[in-house]
Design a protein around this motif. Structure first.
Motif, PDB file in Angstrom:
ATOM      1  N   THR A 152      -8.178   4.595   2.555  1.00  0.00           N
ATOM      2  CA  THR A 152      -8.714   3.817   1.429  1.00  0.00           C
ATOM      3  C   THR A 152      -8.235   2.361   1.423  1.00  0.00           C
ATOM      4  O   THR A 152      -8.984   1.464   1.015  1.00  0.00           O
ATOM      5  CB  THR A 152      -8.324   4.469   0.102  1.00  0.00           C
ATOM      6  OG1 THR A 152      -6.899   4.577   0.034  1.00  0.00           O
ATOM      7  CG2 THR A 152      -8.941   5.856  -0.010  1.00  0.00           C
ATOM      8  N   ASP A 153      -6.994   2.108   1.874  1.00  0.00           N
ATOM      9  CA  ASP A 153      -6.417   0.768   1.748  1.00  0.00           C
ATOM     10  C   ASP A 153      -6.413  -0.018   3.054  1.00  0.00           C
ATOM     11  O   ASP A 153      -6.358  -1.256   3.024  1.00  0.00           O
ATOM     12  CB  ASP A 153      -4.970   0.866   1.239  1.00  0.00           C
ATOM     13  CG  ASP A 153      -4.883   1.559  -0.111  1.00  0.00           C
ATOM     14  OD1 ASP A 153      -5.844   1.418  -0.894  1.00  0.00           O
ATOM     15  OD2 ASP A 153      -3.871   2.235  -0.366  1.00  0.00           O
ATOM     16  N   ARG A 176      -0.124  11.474   1.439  1.00  0.00           N
ATOM     17  CA  ARG A 176      -0.279  10.165   0.782  1.00  0.00           C
ATOM     18  C   ARG A 176      -0.501   9.061   1.816  1.00  0.00           C
ATOM     19  O   ARG A 176      -1.276   8.129   1.589  1.00  0.00           O
ATOM     20  CB  ARG A 176       0.951   9.849  -0.069  1.00  0.00           C
ATOM     21  CG  ARG A 176       1.137  10.780  -1.261  1.00  0.00           C
ATOM     22  CD  ARG A 176       1.990  10.135  -2.343  1.00  0.00           C
ATOM     23  NE  ARG A 176       3.252   9.639  -1.835  1.00  0.00           N
ATOM     24  CZ  ARG A 176       4.374  10.346  -1.773  1.00  0.00           C
ATOM     25  NH1 ARG A 176       4.376  11.619  -2.184  1.00  0.00           N
ATOM     26  NH2 ARG A 176       5.490   9.815  -1.324  1.00  0.00           N
ATOM     27  N   THR A 227       0.838  -1.190   0.000  1.00  0.00           N
ATOM     28  CA  THR A 227       0.000   0.000   0.000  1.00  0.00           C
ATOM     29  C   THR A 227       0.880   1.249   0.000  1.00  0.00           C
ATOM     30  O   THR A 227       2.065   1.212   0.333  1.00  0.00           O
ATOM     31  CB  THR A 227      -0.926   0.030   1.225  1.00  0.00           C
ATOM     32  OG1 THR A 227      -0.134   0.244   2.405  1.00  0.00           O
ATOM     33  CG2 THR A 227      -1.694  -1.274   1.370  1.00  0.00           C
ATOM     34  N   GLU A 228       0.265   2.354  -0.368  1.00  0.00           N
ATOM     35  CA  GLU A 228       1.006   3.622  -0.377  1.00  0.00           C
ATOM     36  C   GLU A 228       1.445   4.001   1.034  1.00  0.00           C
ATOM     37  O   GLU A 228       2.490   4.622   1.219  1.00  0.00           O
ATOM     38  CB  GLU A 228       0.114   4.724  -0.972  1.00  0.00           C
ATOM     39  CG  GLU A 228       0.815   6.057  -1.152  1.00  0.00           C
ATOM     40  CD  GLU A 228       1.981   5.982  -2.119  1.00  0.00           C
ATOM     41  OE1 GLU A 228       2.963   6.726  -1.918  1.00  0.00           O
ATOM     42  OE2 GLU A 228       1.914   5.159  -3.066  1.00  0.00           O
ATOM     43  N   ALA A 229       0.642   3.633   2.042  1.00  0.00           N
ATOM     44  CA  ALA A 229       1.014   3.924   3.432  1.00  0.00           C
ATOM     45  C   ALA A 229       2.299   3.194   3.808  1.00  0.00           C
ATOM     46  O   ALA A 229       3.201   3.770   4.440  1.00  0.00           O
ATOM     47  CB  ALA A 229      -0.124   3.515   4.367  1.00  0.00           C
ATOM     48  N   GLU A 267      -4.174   9.339   3.022  1.00  0.00           N
ATOM     49  CA  GLU A 267      -5.115   8.889   1.999  1.00  0.00           C
ATOM     50  C   GLU A 267      -5.085   7.371   1.856  1.00  0.00           C
ATOM     51  O   GLU A 267      -6.136   6.720   1.699  1.00  0.00           O
ATOM     52  CB  GLU A 267      -4.770   9.556   0.669  1.00  0.00           C
ATOM     53  CG  GLU A 267      -5.719   9.192  -0.467  1.00  0.00           C
ATOM     54  CD  GLU A 267      -7.150   9.634  -0.178  1.00  0.00           C
ATOM     55  OE1 GLU A 267      -8.075   9.015  -0.727  1.00  0.00           O
ATOM     56  OE2 GLU A 267      -7.336  10.597   0.611  1.00  0.00           O
ATOM     57  N   SER A 268      -3.903   6.781   1.926  1.00  0.00           N
ATOM     58  CA  SER A 268      -3.806   5.332   1.815  1.00  0.00           C
ATOM     59  C   SER A 268      -4.451   4.638   3.007  1.00  0.00           C
ATOM     60  O   SER A 268      -5.108   3.604   2.863  1.00  0.00           O
ATOM     61  CB  SER A 268      -2.334   4.922   1.692  1.00  0.00           C
ATOM     62  OG  SER A 268      -2.214   3.523   1.642  1.00  0.00           O
ATOM     63  N   ARG A 307       4.603   2.177   1.750  1.00  0.00           N
ATOM     64  CA  ARG A 307       5.721   2.755   0.999  1.00  0.00           C
ATOM     65  C   ARG A 307       6.141   4.112   1.570  1.00  0.00           C
ATOM     66  O   ARG A 307       7.330   4.467   1.552  1.00  0.00           O
ATOM     67  CB  ARG A 307       5.344   2.875  -0.484  1.00  0.00           C
ATOM     68  CG  ARG A 307       5.303   1.531  -1.209  1.00  0.00           C
ATOM     69  CD  ARG A 307       5.171   1.728  -2.712  1.00  0.00           C
ATOM     70  NE  ARG A 307       3.844   2.197  -3.087  1.00  0.00           N
ATOM     71  CZ  ARG A 307       2.813   1.407  -3.361  1.00  0.00           C
ATOM     72  NH1 ARG A 307       2.969   0.092  -3.317  1.00  0.00           N
ATOM     73  NH2 ARG A 307       1.633   1.906  -3.696  1.00  0.00           N
TER      74      ARG A 307
END
Length: 898
Positions: free
Chosen positions: A854-855, A847, A804-806, A850-851, A808
């Protein structure tokens, strides 16, 4: 007597000298006059001198007797080896180098062995420097055996040393001070009267997770400044809590912002002037000076009007910065300066007092730990557990000193975070009780309290998922982003504190269990837990120092080569008392050329004075040789007290008089003994000076910066690997990196102790060096906390795939922070300016948020446990980032020592 107590604290040297003055002449008379064996007499005299005057083991009497018996057995072995290899000369030189290195290097695994090094070497150099046929070996062993047999009851019956734990008592005080600090902090969170000791249980009823339908806190609650710097753990000389509260540095306001940061409730800390670097007045190592507090970064943010609460994520401008006294001024709100209600005034005063007590207790503990030139630990399970407490308590006190610098009103607090603080305080109180009586204390209350704290931490993680407003819309501005993350600030601090306290509790329980083992388990060396066995621990410590940058390795090689050259020179010159040449080399060789030269001058001067006094004494006594028997005990007593109470030169003079008396008993007065003593000591000192000039002449002053660089490199790698492993990258070898970081920290500890022990003006500020050393502790233990945070999650299959972007975002932040520390290591090694501290990166934080929304949510839109752990992992990384301003300042101040 008052003068003696002032110059010989606790009368330690006087106690050793008095024992030796009684035992040594008696054994010398028994062997020389009754058994008619000069060989037995010499080895009995020097054996008692070695086993009673040169060592003074600590700990319970059983451990002292065991150490004393081990020293005696080692003496018998070394005498045998020395006698066998004394001829030919080349064999004597080769074996001397090997034995000297083995004895000196073995001190790296235990302070008992380190403190016995001179005594052990004396057992070898005496026979190797006085070649004799093998027929003399039984007499030599008999003399040493008599000395050992007399030393065992002497240490028990003749003025025995009081049982004292150099670390246990200050560790207990630090635990109690931290417990009171935690209760004061919890009281401030509750906004009510201070919580009495033991009140955690009463608070459990209202601290569970909120009901499923309870509204989650909104992200617009006021938050603390997100970029407040964390202060390194209080070092040995953190004199006052004010030094942990620096004012913002305007020079950093417009610096680039290449790092991820989350909202934090840490305070700024103030710059305190570095301590004086004047040379110590004595040979004892100086205490580390107070480290200058780190200078925080200040990200660009719009100013707020005076008295106006800051919005989430908004930093203080330089014009708004308050001094530490203003920040903690009784009766004033932290930012507005307006008068507080009486109840809040009393609470603020109590918290300020708790901060001061915690800082003082931490300073006392670190000072006790740094007071010796080697780590005050042994191979026993108790010693290994207690010494680990120092780093953990230093880290805990550093977390507590990272005091929230909150706006008014304070951000909403999860009740579970307050409960964790109260339970942690109870655990620390039980740990202090157990430290006060490890032999007989009950571990049950500590284990029960630790289990309750562990359960509360798991409950807080569950409640945090409900508090995280993942289903609420979040704006794109910086304030909204950091406001979302700020919801978990107080919970993160509670998790960080809880982890540190559980580590402390585990080591205290292990130390108590080790002390309470059956005598058979002690005899067989069985550890109470599945912790590393003594031999495993010894091997790890030794391997950690087998690198070219190890100060201990340098000192061991220097000493071994010096003794080998002394044996060679004594054999080539055929001096009458070659043993004195080796003794002169052993006495003055130090960790650098300057100290060795100074010691050599003092040794020669003291020997000259002692020779004159000895010759005068022989002249006065004339042919009344019996009088020397009455002079001998007094000479031994003075020789034992003088080095500690007067000076090294005075000790050399007194020891020379003792040798003149000893070698003239039963013979006609021989004034040449005094002259030969001066010649031989001068020869040995010359060897030491030559060796010191050619083998690492700069000593620890040069090595300590290399050790710092290696420690920061390995600790940064450990943090990066720990985060990578936690966030779904199983290839990251966190365990291996952790062992390497711990080994580098041990090498740094030994280099720093040697640096403190070296005489003369320090090329680097002691305050800055202390800050840099304690920064390594904070960085390494932050990585430990990340590993612990995800350990149970990994076992339950909740680690996540790291895609996930989180994930990363946090991984990228960890890489940037670790990269900064690697750059700092390069600068420390090269003596160049430290890199600019990293600042938070709002776009990366956006980011991450947001992750998470959503994730990392479940089917109902509620945040998962993985989301909370990802945020807390980012907070641990950000704590390491916020240490950077203070460390960069310290690196600049220590650049002169590179």
């Amino acid at each position: 007597m008052g003068w003696l107590r002032a110059h010989d604290p606790d009368l330690a040297a006087t106690r050793r000298a008095a024992r030796t003055a009684l035992v040594m002449p008696a054994l010398f008379a028994l062997c020389g006059q009754v058994f008619r064996s000069p060989t037995m007499a010499s080895f009995a005299a020097f054996g008692s001198f070695s086993m009673l005057l040169l060592v003074d083991f600590t700990g319970p009497m059983v451990e002292r007797l065991r150490a004393q018996a081990g020293l005696a057995a080692a003496w018998l072995v070394l005498i045998s080896v020395g006698t066998l290899v004394a001829r030919p000369l080349w064999l004597a030189v080769a074996v001397t180098v090997l034995v000297g290195f083995a004895v000196l290097f073995s001190g790296v695994v235990s302070s008992v062995l380190a403190g016995s090094a001179t005594a052990l070497l004396l057992g070898f150099v005496l026979p190797v420097a006085t070649p004799a046929p093998l027929s003399e070996l039984p007499a030599r062993l008999a003399g040493a055996g008599l000395a050992a047999a007399a030393a065992l009851p002497a240490v028990c019956l003749l003025w025995p040393r009081p049982v004292a734990d150099p670390l246990g008592t200050p560790a207990a005080r630090a635990c109690r001070a931290a417990a009171e600090d935690l209760r004061a902090d919890a009281s401030g969170l509750a906004g009510r009267d201070p919580v009495p000791s033991g009140a955690a249980g009463a608070d459990l009823g209202g601290s569970g997770p909120p009901a499923p339908d309870a509204p989650a806190p909104t992200p617009d609650a006021p938050a603390s400044p997100p970029d407040a710097p964390a202060s390194p753990p209080a070092s040995a000389a953190s004199a006052s809590p004010a030094s942990a509260l620096p004012a913002p540095d305007p020079a950093l306001e417009h610096a680039p912002t290449p790092g991820l940061g989350s909202a934090s409730d840490s305070p700024p800390a103030s710059d305190s002037p570095p301590a004086s670097d004047s040379p110590p007045a004595s040979d004892s190592p100086p205490a580390p000076a107070s480290p200058p507090a780190p200078t925080p970064t200040s990200d660009s943010a719009p100013d707020s009007a005076p008295g106006q609460a800051l919005s989430p994520g908004q930093a203080l401008s330089p014009s708004q910065a308050l001094s530490p006294s203003q920040a903690l001024s009784p009766g004033r709100a932290p930012l507005t300066g307006q008068a507080l209600p009486p109840a809040q005034t009393a609470d603020a005063a109590r918290r300020r007092c708790a901060v001061e007590c915690t800082a003082g207790a931490s300073a006392e503990l670190r000072a006790a730990f740094d007071a010796t030139p080697y780590r005050p630990t042994g191979l026993s399970a108790t010693s290994r557990a207690v010494v680990r407490l120092v780093d953990e308590l230093t880290w805990l006190c550093g977390i507590l000193a990272d005091r929230p610098f909150r706006t008014d009103p304070a951000p909403a607090c999860d009740p579970a975070a307050r409960t964790v603080r109260l339970l942690a305080a109870d655990v620390l109180d039980h740990a202090a009780d157990l430290l006060a009586d490890l032999c007989h204390g009950d571990t049950g209350p500590l284990c029960t309290a630790a289990d309750e704290l562990d359960a509360a931490l798991r409950g807080m993680e569950r409640s945090s998922t409900a508090r995280l407003p993942a289903d609420h819309p979040v704006g794109t501005c910086e304030a909204d982003v950091y406001g979302f993350l700020a919801v978990l600030d107080l919970s993160f601090r509670a998790q960080e504190l809880g982890f540190a306290v559980l580590q402390i509790a585990g080591n205290v329980r292990l130390a108590a269990a080790a002390e309470q083992r059956r005598w058979s388990d002690r005899l067989l060396g069985r550890d109470p837990d599945a912790s590393a066995a003594a031999l495993t621990s010894a091997r790890e410590r030794a391997v950690a120092h087998l690198g070219r940058g190890s100060v201990w390795l340098h000192n061991s090689l220097r000493g071994a080569v010096g003794l080998g050259i002394a044996v060679l020179l004594a054999g080539v010159t055929d001096v009458q008392h070659s043993f004195w040449v080796l003794l002169g080399t052993l006495s003055v060789l130090r960790s650098n050329a300057l100290n060795t030269g100074q010691k050599a001058l003092r040794a020669v001067a003291g020997t000259v004075v002692g020779s004159i006094l000895g010759a005068g004494l022989l002249h006065l006594i004339g042919h009344h040789g019996t009088a020397l028997w009455f002079v001998l005990p007094a000479a031994v007593l003075v020789a034992g007290i003088a080095p500690a109470a007067v000076s090294f030169a005075a000790g050399q003079a007194a020891f020379t008089v003792t040798l003149v008396v000893l070698f003239n008993i039963g013979h006609d007065p021989d004034f040449h003994i005094a002259l030969l003593r001066v010649q031989d000591i001068a020869l040995g000192c010359a060897v030491s000076i030559v060796v010191a000039l050619f083998f690492w002449p700069r000593g620890a002053a040069a090595a300590v910066h290399r050790a710092l660089a290696a420690a920061y490199t390995d600790s940064a790698g450990y943090l990066a690997d720990a985060v990578a492993h936690a966030l779904g990258h199983p290839a990251a070898a966190a365990d291996t990196a952790g062992r390497e970081a711990a080994a580098a920290a041990r090498r740094l500890d030994d280099a720093f102790r040697t640096f403190l022990a070296e005489r003369g003006a320090k090329p680097a500020s002691l305050a800055d060096m202390s800050t840099l050393v304690t920064g390594v502790v904070a960085l390494r233990l932050a990585a430990d906390a990340v590993v612990s945070l995800w350990r149970e999650a990994g076992a339950a299959g909740e680690r996540g795939d790291g895609q996930t972007e989180a994930h990363r975002a946090v991984l990228g932040a960890a890489d940037r922070v670790a990269g900064w520390y690697r750059s700092l290591a390069v600068c420390l090694d090269a003596g160049t300016a430290a890199p600019a501290p990293l600042h938070r990166r709002p776009e990366v934080a956006a980011r991450l948020v947001e992750s998470i929304r959503t994730d990392l949510v479940d089917g109902t839109g509620r945040a998962t446990g993985t989301a909370v752990r990802v945020i807390w992992t980012g907070d641990h990384v950000d704590v390491a980032r916020r240490l950077q301003p203070g460390l960069a300042t310290a690196a600049k101040g220590s650049a002169g020592g590179g």
